[in-house]
Design an enzyme around this catalytic site. Sequence first.
Site, PDB file in Angstrom:
ATOM      1  NE  ARG A  30      -6.488  -1.194  10.316  1.00 62.70           N
ATOM      2  CZ  ARG A  30      -7.610  -1.289  10.588  1.00 62.70           C
ATOM      3  NH1 ARG A  30      -8.560  -2.122  10.898  1.00 62.70           N
ATOM      4  NH2 ARG A  30      -8.618  -0.180   9.935  1.00 62.70           N
ATOM      5  NE  ARG A  34     -10.922  -3.559  16.415  1.00 61.59           N
ATOM      6  CZ  ARG A  34     -11.768  -3.296  15.614  1.00 61.59           C
ATOM      7  NH1 ARG A  34     -13.296  -2.890  16.219  1.00 61.59           N
ATOM      8  NH2 ARG A  34     -11.885  -3.229  14.427  1.00 61.59           N
ATOM      9  NE  ARG A  43     -10.322   1.799  20.200  1.00 61.71           N
ATOM     10  CZ  ARG A  43     -10.908   2.729  20.802  1.00 61.71           C
ATOM     11  NH1 ARG A  43     -10.657   3.342  21.822  1.00 61.71           N
ATOM     12  NH2 ARG A  43     -12.160   3.193  20.075  1.00 61.71           N
ATOM     13  CG  ASP A  80      -7.529   5.301  10.569  1.00 60.52           C
ATOM     14  OD1 ASP A  80      -7.899   4.049  10.937  1.00 60.52           O
ATOM     15  OD2 ASP A  80      -8.189   5.930   9.801  1.00 60.52           O
ATOM     16  CE1 TYR A 156     -14.004   4.412   5.172  1.00 66.56           C
ATOM     17  CE2 TYR A 156     -11.957   4.713   3.576  1.00 66.56           C
ATOM     18  CZ  TYR A 156     -12.892   4.107   4.360  1.00 66.56           C
ATOM     19  OH  TYR A 156     -12.859   2.739   4.187  1.00 66.56           O
TER      20      TYR A 156
HETATM   21  O1  CP3 Z   1      -1.221  -1.289  10.007  1.00 71.15           O
HETATM   22  C1  CP3 Z   1      -1.138  -0.828  11.425  1.00 71.15           C
HETATM   23  O2  CP3 Z   1      -1.290  -1.688  12.400  1.00 71.15           O
HETATM   24  C2  CP3 Z   1      -1.259   0.499  11.479  1.00 71.15           C
HETATM   25  C3  CP3 Z   1      -2.559   1.314  11.739  1.00 71.15           C
HETATM   26  C4  CP3 Z   1      -3.544   1.440  10.798  1.00 71.15           C
HETATM   27  C5  CP3 Z   1      -4.973   1.624  11.351  1.00 71.15           C
HETATM   28  N1  CP3 Z   1      -5.614   1.888  10.397  1.00 71.15           N
HETATM   29  C6  CP3 Z   1      -5.536   1.274  12.732  1.00 71.15           C
HETATM   30  C7  CP3 Z   1      -6.962   1.271  13.031  1.00 71.15           C
HETATM   31  C8  CP3 Z   1      -3.418   1.575   9.434  1.00 71.15           C
HETATM   32  C9  CP3 Z   1      -2.370   1.715   8.426  1.00 71.15           C
HETATM   33  C10 CP3 Z   1      -4.829   1.950   9.100  1.00 71.15           C
HETATM   34  C11 CP3 Z   1      -5.377   2.202   7.503  1.00 71.15           C
HETATM   35  C12 CP3 Z   1      -6.465   2.440   7.357  1.00 71.15           C
HETATM   36  N2  CP3 Z   1      -7.711   2.941   7.891  1.00 71.15           N
HETATM   37  C13 CP3 Z   1      -7.354   1.997   5.977  1.00 71.15           C
HETATM   38  C14 CP3 Z   1      -6.327   1.585   4.946  1.00 71.15           C
HETATM   39  C15 CP3 Z   1      -6.281   0.091   5.101  1.00 71.15           C
HETATM   40  C16 CP3 Z   1      -7.327  -0.913   5.121  1.00 71.15           C
HETATM   41  O3  CP3 Z   1      -7.703  -1.361   6.016  1.00 71.15           O
HETATM   42  O4  CP3 Z   1      -8.016  -0.977   3.965  1.00 71.15           O
HETATM   43  C17 CP3 Z   1      -8.532   2.495   6.094  1.00 71.15           C
HETATM   44  C18 CP3 Z   1      -9.403   2.235   4.966  1.00 71.15           C
HETATM   45  C19 CP3 Z   1      -8.811   2.963   7.293  1.00 71.15           C
HETATM   46  C20 CP3 Z   1     -10.112   3.629   7.671  1.00 71.15           C
HETATM   47  C21 CP3 Z   1     -10.641   2.938   9.137  1.00 71.15           C
HETATM   48  N3  CP3 Z   1     -10.021   2.857  10.280  1.00 71.15           N
HETATM   49  C22 CP3 Z   1     -11.876   1.983   9.253  1.00 71.15           C
HETATM   50  C23 CP3 Z   1     -12.842   1.748   8.044  1.00 71.15           C
HETATM   51  C24 CP3 Z   1     -11.991   1.781  10.504  1.00 71.15           C
HETATM   52  C25 CP3 Z   1     -13.137   0.937  11.185  1.00 71.15           C
HETATM   53  C26 CP3 Z   1     -13.465  -0.623  11.009  1.00 71.15           C
HETATM   54  C27 CP3 Z   1     -12.222  -1.243  12.067  1.00 71.15           C
HETATM   55  O5  CP3 Z   1     -11.480  -1.910  11.713  1.00 71.15           O
HETATM   56  O6  CP3 Z   1     -12.684  -0.900  13.151  1.00 71.15           O
HETATM   57  C28 CP3 Z   1     -10.849   2.227  11.288  1.00 71.15           C
HETATM   58  C29 CP3 Z   1     -10.345   1.966  12.628  1.00 71.15           C
HETATM   59  C30 CP3 Z   1      -9.068   1.520  12.953  1.00 71.15           C
HETATM   60  N4  CP3 Z   1      -8.004   1.952  12.534  1.00 71.15           N
HETATM   61  C31 CP3 Z   1      -8.764   0.449  13.981  1.00 71.15           C
HETATM   62  C32 CP3 Z   1      -7.338   0.263  14.006  1.00 71.15           C
HETATM   63  C33 CP3 Z   1      -6.457  -0.419  14.806  1.00 71.15           C
HETATM   64  C34 CP3 Z   1      -9.751   0.105  14.785  1.00 71.15           C
HETATM   65  C35 CP3 Z   1     -10.320   1.132  15.996  1.00 71.15           C
HETATM   66  C36 CP3 Z   1     -10.164   0.263  17.347  1.00 71.15           C
HETATM   67  O7  CP3 Z   1      -9.334  -0.189  17.824  1.00 71.15           O
HETATM   68  O8  CP3 Z   1     -11.288   0.576  18.037  1.00 71.15           O
END
Ligand code: CP3
Length: 351
Positions: A30, A34, A43, A80, A156
């Site tokens: 990540r 944000r 975004r 994602d 999910y």
């Molecule tokens: O690592 C990186 O920078 C690459 C991008 C990336 C995202 N999600 C961007 C994202 C990666 C590799 C993921 C993987 C991901 N997504 C996982 C596995 C890793 C982990 O964190 O356990 C999982 C479980 C998800 C599912 C997911 N995506 C959730 C539960 C959420 C909401 C929670 C949150 O943090 O907002 C997301 C959204 C998400 N994916 C965001 C980002 C940057 C936030 C969305 C936003 O900016 O509004």
Amino acid sequence: MITTRTSRPKPLLRALAGETLATPPWWLMRQAGRYLPEYREVRAKAQDFIELCLTPALAAEVTMQPVRRYGMDAAILFSDILILPYALGQSVSFREGEGPALDPIGNHKALARLDGGRVISRLEPVLETVRRVSAAVGVQAALIGFAGSPWTVATYMVEGGSSRDFQRVKNWAYRDPQSFSALVDLLVESTTNYLAAQIEAGAEVVQLFDTWAGVLPEAAFERWVIEPTQRIVAGLKDRFPDCPVIGFPRAAGLLYERYVRETVVDGIGLDPAVPTGYAAEVLQRFATVQGNLDPVLLMVGGPALADAVVRLRREFGGRPYVFNLGHGVLPETPPENVGMLARLLVEPMVA
Ligand code: CP3
């Protein structure tokens, strides 16, 4: 024969090939997100999160933002893990502050509506992002592609979002493993194809995120985590023997050892709770270890961060190692703490 200038292999690729480097290559799960003001700015230009993932100009820009700012050894594709259920035809949305929401798949009948055949065409914009980043990433940073592991993506898809107890998905898997395996088989096949397409588009490493690997007892872990991962790794190695695969079975505890030995991944992502002494002694013999700084320490910064980084480098630095967090960067992390981390990691270790 004409010899062309051979580029020196990138540090991340050297570490994943089993080399021990004096300063560990590093990147952060990540790392685009944000906590970065420039991410929040991009975004805001997209209607929603899925649109951001499917707009190559914007997704390529946010992929590169942290690498430009801090000089990490890898760019990770901005996308994602839930883009795959979206591509399979499930409805997926991200609501501000609420996490993901999916129209849950409850049984074999709902499964029949999903279509593995259109995954690659629906994800063409993501592959275009990979091509653009591949052209921009330079000679130091490697480009990491990724997908979720079948088990985690299935949680999910069946729960309809994040879950606390995984009752629905476990219910299905325990009550009717035969029909649940149809879902897992679909995910194994489409994930392998999707990762292969990312590699063809320019990804140099791929990581499988198995965020919820740690909620299963051993027999279920073997069937729904190890076996599907083995099949994906074997499918990729068949076609791309030189492309390293990193597995991240978060919170797998004592099952980390079986995972690393049986899936034959090149790199193993460690969550913050994995004891470093154990990992150095047992897991690092089988794969390059990656991790496992507590993301809260990165948020806290200062001497607590500096001490933890020195300890991790001391513990893992004598064998193949990639520095990372044990889970994703927290949105509250001050950007200057990542700058401090970057400086700590280029310092040579003093004995
Ligand atoms: O690592 C990186 O920078 C690459 C991008 C990336 C995202 N999600 C961007 C994202 C990666 C590799 C993921 C993987 C991901 N997504 C996982 C596995 C890793 C982990 O964190 O356990 C999982 C479980 C998800 C599912 C997911 N995506 C959730 C539960 C959420 C909401 C929670 C949150 O943090 O907002 C997301 C959204 C998400 N994916 C965001 C980002 C940057 C936030 C969305 C936003 O900016 O509004």
